[in-house]
Design a protein around this motif. Structure first.
Motif, PDB file in Angstrom:
ATOM      1  N   GLN A 132       0.827  -1.208   0.000  1.00 22.57           N
ATOM      2  CA  GLN A 132       0.000   0.000   0.000  1.00 22.57           C
ATOM      3  C   GLN A 132       0.865   1.262   0.000  1.00 22.57           C
ATOM      4  OE1 GLN A 132      -2.632  -0.487   3.321  1.00 22.57           O
ATOM      5  NE2 GLN A 132      -4.080  -1.714   2.132  1.00 22.57           N
ATOM      6  N   VAL A 133       1.936   1.254   0.797  1.00 23.44           N
ATOM      7  CA  VAL A 133       2.839   2.405   0.834  1.00 23.44           C
ATOM      8  C   VAL A 133       3.522   2.563  -0.521  1.00 23.44           C
ATOM      9  CG1 VAL A 133       4.944   3.337   1.876  1.00 23.44           C
ATOM     10  CG2 VAL A 133       3.194   2.313   3.324  1.00 23.44           C
ATOM     11  N   ALA A 134       3.956   1.478  -1.128  1.00 25.59           N
ATOM     12  CA  ALA A 134       4.616   1.534  -2.441  1.00 25.59           C
ATOM     13  C   ALA A 134       3.677   2.117  -3.484  1.00 25.59           C
ATOM     14  CB  ALA A 134       5.093   0.152  -2.862  1.00 25.59           C
ATOM     15  N   ALA A 135       2.409   1.732  -3.438  1.00 27.93           N
ATOM     16  CA  ALA A 135       1.438   2.267  -4.398  1.00 27.93           C
ATOM     17  C   ALA A 135       1.255   3.769  -4.192  1.00 27.93           C
ATOM     18  CB  ALA A 135       0.104   1.547  -4.256  1.00 27.93           C
ATOM     19  N   ALA A 136       1.194   4.213  -2.947  1.00 31.72           N
ATOM     20  CA  ALA A 136       1.015   5.638  -2.664  1.00 31.72           C
ATOM     21  C   ALA A 136       2.275   6.430  -3.009  1.00 31.72           C
ATOM     22  CB  ALA A 136       0.656   5.831  -1.196  1.00 31.72           C
ATOM     23  N   VAL A 137       3.440   5.859  -2.737  1.00 31.17           N
ATOM     24  CA  VAL A 137       4.712   6.540  -2.976  1.00 31.17           C
ATOM     25  C   VAL A 137       5.016   6.641  -4.465  1.00 31.17           C
ATOM     26  CG1 VAL A 137       7.214   6.207  -2.716  1.00 31.17           C
ATOM     27  CG2 VAL A 137       5.721   6.022  -0.742  1.00 31.17           C
ATOM     28  N   GLY A 138       4.547   5.689  -5.239  1.00 30.47           N
ATOM     29  CA  GLY A 138       4.845   5.650  -6.665  1.00 30.47           C
ATOM     30  C   GLY A 138       4.452   6.912  -7.413  1.00 30.47           C
ATOM     31  N   ARG A 139       3.573   7.691  -6.864  1.00 28.96           N
ATOM     32  CA  ARG A 139       3.119   8.926  -7.511  1.00 28.96           C
ATOM     33  C   ARG A 139       3.880  10.167  -7.035  1.00 28.96           C
ATOM     34  NH1 ARG A 139      -1.488   5.787  -6.376  1.00 28.96           N
ATOM     35  NH2 ARG A 139      -1.784   6.814  -4.382  1.00 28.96           N
ATOM     36  N   LYS A 140       4.851  10.015  -6.169  1.00 31.27           N
ATOM     37  CA  LYS A 140       5.581  11.155  -5.606  1.00 31.27           C
ATOM     38  C   LYS A 140       6.792  11.525  -6.459  1.00 31.27           C
ATOM     39  CE  LYS A 140       2.926  11.208  -2.015  1.00 31.27           C
ATOM     40  NZ  LYS A 140       1.829  12.088  -1.987  1.00 31.27           N
ATOM     41  N   ARG A 141       7.316  12.733  -6.199  1.00 28.80           N
ATOM     42  CA  ARG A 141       8.416  13.294  -6.973  1.00 28.80           C
ATOM     43  C   ARG A 141       9.680  12.441  -6.900  1.00 28.80           C
ATOM     44  NH1 ARG A 141      10.998  18.402  -4.799  1.00 28.80           N
ATOM     45  NH2 ARG A 141      13.033  18.062  -5.639  1.00 28.80           N
ATOM     46  N   HIS A 142      10.049  12.009  -5.732  1.00 31.90           N
ATOM     47  CA  HIS A 142      11.267  11.192  -5.561  1.00 31.90           C
ATOM     48  C   HIS A 142      10.882   9.729  -5.390  1.00 31.90           C
ATOM     49  CE1 HIS A 142      13.886  14.646  -5.213  1.00 31.90           C
ATOM     50  NE2 HIS A 142      13.011  15.192  -4.383  1.00 31.90           N
ATOM     51  N   SER A 143       9.981   9.261  -6.233  1.00 33.63           N
ATOM     52  CA  SER A 143       9.431   7.918  -6.031  1.00 33.63           C
ATOM     53  C   SER A 143      10.483   6.817  -6.115  1.00 33.63           C
ATOM     54  CB  SER A 143       8.292   7.646  -7.002  1.00 33.63           C
ATOM     55  OG  SER A 143       8.770   7.638  -8.333  1.00 33.63           O
ATOM     56  N   ALA A 144      11.460   6.922  -6.969  1.00 39.06           N
ATOM     57  CA  ALA A 144      12.455   5.847  -7.100  1.00 39.06           C
ATOM     58  C   ALA A 144      13.202   5.648  -5.789  1.00 39.06           C
ATOM     59  CB  ALA A 144      13.423   6.148  -8.235  1.00 39.06           C
ATOM     60  N   GLU A 145      13.630   6.742  -5.167  1.00 40.81           N
ATOM     61  CA  GLU A 145      14.364   6.643  -3.908  1.00 40.81           C
ATOM     62  C   GLU A 145      13.456   6.168  -2.769  1.00 40.81           C
ATOM     63  OE1 GLU A 145      14.375   9.338  -5.847  1.00 40.81           O
ATOM     64  OE2 GLU A 145      16.429   9.524  -6.555  1.00 40.81           O
ATOM     65  N   LEU A 146      12.228   6.699  -2.755  1.00 39.20           N
ATOM     66  CA  LEU A 146      11.285   6.287  -1.710  1.00 39.20           C
ATOM     67  C   LEU A 146      10.917   4.808  -1.846  1.00 39.20           C
ATOM     68  CD1 LEU A 146       8.918   9.395  -1.647  1.00 39.20           C
ATOM     69  CD2 LEU A 146      10.524   8.706   0.142  1.00 39.20           C
ATOM     70  N   LEU A 147      10.748   4.351  -3.086  1.00 35.28           N
ATOM     71  CA  LEU A 147      10.424   2.942  -3.295  1.00 35.28           C
ATOM     72  C   LEU A 147      11.557   2.026  -2.833  1.00 35.28           C
ATOM     73  CD1 LEU A 147       8.523   3.007  -6.697  1.00 35.28           C
ATOM     74  CD2 LEU A 147       7.615   2.398  -4.453  1.00 35.28           C
ATOM     75  N   ARG A 148      12.793   2.481  -2.992  1.00 34.41           N
ATOM     76  CA  ARG A 148      13.911   1.677  -2.481  1.00 34.41           C
ATOM     77  C   ARG A 148      13.831   1.538  -0.961  1.00 34.41           C
ATOM     78  NH1 ARG A 148      18.781   4.485  -5.249  1.00 34.41           N
ATOM     79  NH2 ARG A 148      17.448   5.181  -6.902  1.00 34.41           N
ATOM     80  N   LEU A 149      13.403   2.609  -0.289  1.00 38.81           N
ATOM     81  CA  LEU A 149      13.226   2.545   1.161  1.00 38.81           C
ATOM     82  C   LEU A 149      12.095   1.585   1.540  1.00 38.81           C
ATOM     83  CD1 LEU A 149      13.525   6.257   2.347  1.00 38.81           C
ATOM     84  CD2 LEU A 149      15.075   4.383   2.867  1.00 38.81           C
ATOM     85  N   VAL A 150      11.008   1.673   0.815  1.00 40.04           N
ATOM     86  CA  VAL A 150       9.869   0.806   1.100  1.00 40.04           C
ATOM     87  C   VAL A 150      10.251  -0.655   0.892  1.00 40.04           C
ATOM     88  CG1 VAL A 150       7.543   0.158   0.345  1.00 40.04           C
ATOM     89  CG2 VAL A 150       8.143   2.564   0.590  1.00 40.04           C
TER      90      VAL A 150
END
Length: 193
Positions: free
Chosen positions: A145-163
């Motif tokens: 769920q967090v990955a789906a929400a983060v995927g639309r953010k500006r720094h999504s690649a970096e945030l997805l690595r954290l998730v």
């Protein structure tokens, strides 16, 4: 709302549910340690369970209650004498009789009553594995769920690595976050030097 169901139909439904959940019927007579017992309606739980369940008609007289009580007591004591870790559940099938006298059983074993007043799987709940609805399992996967929400953010690649690092543990997330900060400062220095 109470459904009217015969003891035979309830007993068959209980046996079917137990069989479908990994229980196997034990043929009488049984031997526990050095003791041989004539116990009909006995079911052994699946390998991951230590439960032994006895399906019996709900007694309607004091004499029938005492006979069942002594049978359960002999079974429990035989298991104790053999140093068994197994637990005993008595599944009483049938409508409530005028005679109560069930308190004695609760001192020996877990007692479940299947009388048709509720769905049988609900009445046998303590014996059956917990079944979560598909929506509940999906809700337990917070990372998705967090990955789906983060995927639309500006720094999504970096945030997805954290998730995704969260699946490996907190220290991996901390390390990934520190690396992201270091990369951010390094790229800032490169553009401003």
């Amino acid at each position: 709302m109470t459904r009217t169901t015969s003891r035979d139909a309830l007993r068959a439904e209980v046996a079917s549910l137990l069989r479908g959940n990994g229980y196997t019927e034990v043929v009488a007579p049984i031997t526990v340690g050095d003791i041989t017992l004539e116990v009909n309606g006995l079911w052994e739980g699946p390998p991951e369970s230590l439960d032994i369940s006895l399906i019996a008609d709900r007694p309607d007289t004091r004499e029938a209650t005492l006979r069942l009580f002594w049978l359960v007591q002999r079974l429990v004591r035989a298991l104790d004498a053999a140093s068994s870790r197994r637990t005993v559940t008595v599944v009483l099938v049938g409508n409530r009789a005028s005679h109560t006298g069930m308190g004695e059983f609760m001192e020996l074993a877990r007692v479940l009553v299947v009388d048709g007043s509720l769905p049988t799987p609900r009445m046998l709940g303590p014996l059956l594995p917990l079944q979560l609805p598909a929506t509940a399992v999906a809700q337990l996967d917070g990372s998705a769920q967090v990955a789906a929400a983060v995927g639309r953010k500006r720094h999504s690649a970096e945030l997805l690595r954290l998730v995704h690092a969260a699946n490996a543990g907190a220290s991996v997330v901390s390390d990934r976050y520190k690396a992201w900060i270091d990369e951010s400062f390094a790229s800032y220095r490169e553009t401003h030097d």
